[in-house]
Design a protein around this motif. Structure first.
Motif, PDB file in Angstrom:
ATOM      1  N   ALA A  49     -26.733 -28.655  22.660  1.00 45.34           N
ATOM      2  CA  ALA A  49     -27.971 -28.862  23.413  1.00 45.34           C
ATOM      3  C   ALA A  49     -27.683 -29.727  24.628  1.00 45.34           C
ATOM      4  CB  ALA A  49     -29.037 -29.539  22.545  1.00 45.34           C
ATOM      5  N   TYR A  59     -30.883 -25.231  24.409  1.00 47.32           N
ATOM      6  CA  TYR A  59     -30.310 -25.254  23.069  1.00 47.32           C
ATOM      7  C   TYR A  59     -29.496 -23.991  22.794  1.00 47.32           C
ATOM      8  CZ  TYR A  59     -33.733 -28.926  22.065  1.00 47.32           C
ATOM      9  OH  TYR A  59     -34.472 -30.088  22.075  1.00 47.32           O
ATOM     10  N   LYS A  64     -31.782 -23.733  17.583  1.00 47.55           N
ATOM     11  CA  LYS A  64     -33.172 -23.735  18.044  1.00 47.55           C
ATOM     12  C   LYS A  64     -34.129 -23.828  16.859  1.00 47.55           C
ATOM     13  CE  LYS A  64     -32.669 -21.228  22.409  1.00 47.55           C
ATOM     14  NZ  LYS A  64     -32.902 -19.950  23.132  1.00 47.55           N
TER      15      LYS A  64
END
Length: 115
Positions: A49, A59, A64
């Motif tokens: 990220a 991300y 995610k």
């Protein structure tokens, strides 16, 4: 030069949570992007990220909805909140800082997720 100090790694069971912190040695620049990358044994270092100084985030698909990156510019610190951890999240996690002056890495912190 920017020194990055990571903390917060450790051993956790699958489904658990950890929060990583990365403190930079100086003020986060307006053009800087900070982020977390990870590297498992025998594999390449991959993006986890990133966050800009303005708060925009990005991300990897694999994290995610489970990981959240955030920053505190007043403390020159970036955090990675990791929830619902999986064994495949096991890796050395590295903090990164890049701006027009350079690209800098922390020493890494180990995250191990047991099944």
């Amino acid at each position: 030069q920017v020194q990055l100090v990571e903390s917060g790694g450790g051993l956790v069971q699958a489904g658990g949570s950890l929060t990583l912190s990365c403190a930079a040695s100086r003020t986060i620049g307006r053009t800087a992007v900070m982020g977390w990358y990870r590297q498992a044994p025998g594999k390449q270092r991959d993006l986890v990220a990133t966050i800009t100084s303005g708060g925009s985030t990005n991300y990897a698909d694999s994290v995610k909805g489970r990981f959240t990156i955030s920053g505190d510019n007043a403390k020159n610190t970036v955090y990675l909140q990791m929830n619902s951890l999986k064994p495949e999240d096991t890796a050395e996690y590295y903090c990164n800082y890049r701006d027009w002056q350079g690209n800098y890495w922390g020493q890494g912190t180990q995250v191990t997720v047991s099944s």
